[in-house]
Design a protein around this motif. Sequence first.
Motif, PDB file in Angstrom:
ATOM      1  N   GLY A  34      14.932 107.731  77.320  1.00 50.40           N
ATOM      2  CA  GLY A  34      13.923 108.777  77.135  1.00 50.40           C
ATOM      3  C   GLY A  34      14.341 109.718  76.017  1.00 50.40           C
ATOM      4  N   VAL A  35      14.321 111.018  76.315  1.00 51.22           N
ATOM      5  CA  VAL A  35      14.698 112.043  75.345  1.00 51.22           C
ATOM      6  C   VAL A  35      16.057 112.600  75.746  1.00 51.22           C
ATOM      7  CG1 VAL A  35      14.086 114.235  74.274  1.00 51.22           C
ATOM      8  CG2 VAL A  35      12.279 112.643  74.975  1.00 51.22           C
TER       9      VAL A  35
ATOM     10  N   CYS B 274      18.414 115.982  68.872  1.00 47.57           N
ATOM     11  CA  CYS B 274      17.491 115.379  69.821  1.00 47.57           C
ATOM     12  C   CYS B 274      17.282 113.929  69.425  1.00 47.57           C
ATOM     13  CB  CYS B 274      16.157 116.118  69.810  1.00 47.57           C
ATOM     14  SG  CYS B 274      14.889 115.350  70.852  1.00 47.57           S
TER      15      CYS B 274
ATOM     16  N   GLN C 273      15.242 110.185  70.730  1.00 53.68           N
ATOM     17  CA  GLN C 273      14.328 109.526  71.673  1.00 53.68           C
ATOM     18  C   GLN C 273      14.264 108.040  71.347  1.00 53.68           C
ATOM     19  OE1 GLN C 273      11.125 108.256  70.631  1.00 53.68           O
ATOM     20  NE2 GLN C 273      10.919 109.213  68.616  1.00 53.68           N
TER      21      GLN C 273
ATOM     22  N   HIS D 192       8.360 107.272  69.661  1.00 50.24           N
ATOM     23  CA  HIS D 192       7.332 108.297  69.535  1.00 50.24           C
ATOM     24  C   HIS D 192       7.253 108.836  68.115  1.00 50.24           C
ATOM     25  CE1 HIS D 192       7.223 109.418  74.103  1.00 50.24           C
ATOM     26  NE2 HIS D 192       6.761 108.204  73.854  1.00 50.24           N
TER      27      HIS D 192
ATOM     28  N   MET E 282       7.673 114.753  67.414  1.00 56.09           N
ATOM     29  CA  MET E 282       8.820 115.375  68.078  1.00 56.09           C
ATOM     30  C   MET E 282       8.726 116.885  67.908  1.00 56.09           C
ATOM     31  SD  MET E 282      11.958 112.724  67.363  1.00 56.09           S
ATOM     32  CE  MET E 282      12.983 113.388  68.678  1.00 56.09           C
TER      33      MET E 282
ATOM     34  N   GLN F 221      13.757 108.377  65.248  1.00 62.37           N
ATOM     35  CA  GLN F 221      14.221 108.629  66.601  1.00 62.37           C
ATOM     36  C   GLN F 221      14.989 109.941  66.751  1.00 62.37           C
ATOM     37  OE1 GLN F 221      15.126 106.154  64.565  1.00 62.37           O
ATOM     38  NE2 GLN F 221      17.247 105.472  64.898  1.00 62.37           N
TER      39      GLN F 221
ATOM     40  N   SER G 133       8.898 114.816  72.885  1.00 62.80           N
ATOM     41  CA  SER G 133       8.298 113.825  71.982  1.00 62.80           C
ATOM     42  C   SER G 133       7.054 113.235  72.624  1.00 62.80           C
ATOM     43  CB  SER G 133       9.295 112.713  71.663  1.00 62.80           C
ATOM     44  OG  SER G 133       9.549 111.892  72.791  1.00 62.80           O
TER      45      SER G 133
ATOM     46  N   TYR H  67       6.963 114.402  76.491  1.00 63.83           N
ATOM     47  CA  TYR H  67       8.077 114.159  77.398  1.00 63.83           C
ATOM     48  C   TYR H  67       9.281 114.945  76.900  1.00 63.83           C
ATOM     49  CZ  TYR H  67       5.072 110.571  79.227  1.00 63.83           C
ATOM     50  OH  TYR H  67       4.004 109.930  79.790  1.00 63.83           O
TER      51      TYR H  67
ATOM     52  N   GLY I 188      13.321 116.587  76.933  1.00 62.78           N
ATOM     53  CA  GLY I 188      14.725 116.348  77.175  1.00 62.78           C
ATOM     54  C   GLY I 188      15.281 117.322  78.195  1.00 62.78           C
TER      55      GLY I 188
END
Lengths: 112, 109
Positions: free
Chosen positions: A3-4, A23, A25, A29, A32, A72, A93, A102, A104
């Motif tokens: 995920g994140v 960060c 992901q 996605h 962000m 990413q 993201s 979603y 983090g």
Amino acid sequence: NAGVTQTPKFRVLKTGQSMTLLCAQDMNHEYMYWYRQDPGMGLRLIHYSVGEGTTAKGEVPDGYNVSRLKKQNFLLGLESAAPSQTSVYFCASRLLSRETQYFGPGTRLLVL
Amino acid sequence: EDQVTQSPEALRLQEGESSSLNCSYTVSGLRGLFWYRQDPGKGPEFLFTLYSAGEEKEKERLKATLTKKESFLHITAPKPEDSATYLCAVRSLNNDMRFGAGTRLTVKP
């Protein structure tokens, strides 16, 4: 599928120091985001990115810079930290085609 | 300017005592309204997205509803594990996202 993810989880800085929050992901996605969360206030958008190589300012961008060199990853930089930047920072993201973001787990930053 | 107001700020319930959380919003055209759950020390966890007035969504003991001015998160027969802060957010047609300050829910056994 992680995920994140965000690094670090917690950091203490002295006024004037610099640091970068990372960060990442793994959901492919396009969008962000970086938010900050302060007690009694909603999440506030700092900067966001709609794709690799692009960034834009959010509601509270002053004192922060961002970069998105890879799809990413989304980096948040503080060039000269101030006590007012003590906060919890969240990355989020989402897909271009979906509205849902979603998040983090957050980075807790204390600036002394 | 887009605004999101959540009430109450805090809510304490006994286990099994149903109630509702409110999210009032003003936005220049709604793309979506979102509910998230946030546990202490964690990031917000997605619950629901609502897109138009009259829409409803359910998940276990939670039910979200939407009107043109507000959304409700109904909690039926809550359990202690439902204790968390519930966040509401709206995205406008110009893609701005605004979050409310949240409602801190405590469910006592």
